[in-house]
Design a protein around this motif. Structure first.
Motif, short mmCIF file in Angstrom:
data_model
loop_
_atom_site.label_atom_id
_atom_site.label_comp_id
_atom_site.label_asym_id
_atom_site.label_seq_id
_atom_site.Cartn_x
_atom_site.Cartn_y
_atom_site.Cartn_z
N TYR A 278 -15.26 32.50 6.30
CA TYR A 278 -13.91 32.13 7.19
C TYR A 278 -12.94 31.55 6.08
N ILE A 279 -13.54 30.82 5.04
CA ILE A 279 -12.77 30.05 4.54
C ILE A 279 -12.46 30.55 3.11
N ALA B 92 -9.31 32.93 3.39
CA ALA B 92 -8.03 32.12 3.82
C ALA B 92 -7.53 31.54 2.44
N THR C 94 2.61 34.40 6.48
CA THR C 94 2.66 34.95 7.50
C THR C 94 4.19 35.59 7.91
N GLY D 274 -5.97 27.23 10.34
CA GLY D 274 -5.34 28.32 10.21
C GLY D 274 -5.99 29.60 10.62
N LEU D 275 -7.12 29.45 11.08
CA LEU D 275 -8.06 30.66 11.15
C LEU D 275 -8.14 31.09 12.54
N TRP E 158 -4.38 30.81 1.80
CA TRP E 158 -3.35 29.75 1.86
C TRP E 158 -3.90 28.24 1.77
N LEU E 159 -5.30 28.16 1.81
CA LEU E 159 -6.00 26.70 1.92
C LEU E 159 -5.91 26.24 0.38
N LEU F 289 1.32 28.77 4.45
CA LEU F 289 0.83 29.60 5.68
C LEU F 289 2.04 30.23 6.43
N ASN G 64 -2.59 35.77 10.54
CA ASN G 64 -3.01 35.33 9.08
C ASN G 64 -3.88 36.15 8.37
N ARG G 65 -4.37 37.31 9.49
CA ARG G 65 -5.38 38.34 8.94
C ARG G 65 -4.42 39.35 8.31
#
Length: 132
Positions: A62-63, A66, A17, A110-111, A68-69, A13, A116-117
């Motif tokens: 949402y997931i 992302a 970022t 980290g949402l 980075w997950l 993350l 992060n967007r």
């Protein structure tokens, strides 16, 4: 006991970022290698087949974006999606403590951080008091 301050961000993350600090977190190349090792060790985060309805929608919304997950966050991601389903289907039964749990899962994943967007540009955001 609770700890003060923000929880540390995962290395991936920080790299996504752009907040990786060489003096605090070490060389960027070592962080990239650690992220790749974790990715191969844990594997990609995959949506469980038993998620249906609003939980499946939350995962896709949402997931999935992302990036980075990894699979090490699977339990938190599933719990967040199941809480989301409960929030959407049983609104009157969704207590304040469950809201707090959902916010905590979002922060852990980290949402909640707008950096992060993909469309976030720090140069475009100006503070009304400190930026001229």
């Amino acid at each position: 006991m609770a700890q003060r301050g923000a929880k540390p961000k995962p290395a991936k993350l920080r790299l996504v970022t752009g907040t990786h600090n060489v003096t605090r977190h070490g060389p960027k190349d070592e962080a990239k290698q650690a992220v790749e090792a974790a990715k191969t060790g844990f594997g990609k985060l995959v949506r469980p087949s038993y998620l249906k309805g609003q939980a499946k929608w939350a995962w896709d919304r949402y997931i999935t974006p992302a990036g980075w997950l990894d699979a090490s966050r699977e339990a938190a991601a599933i719990a967040f999606c199941e809480l989301w389903e409960e929030f959407r289907t049983l609104k009157t039964m969704f207590t304040a403590s469950k809201h707090a749990q959902m916010r905590a899962y979002m922060a852990e994943l980290g949402l909640t951080d707008e950096r992060n967007r993909g469309d976030f540009d720090p140069a475009e955001t100006k503070d009304a008091f400190f930026d001229d």
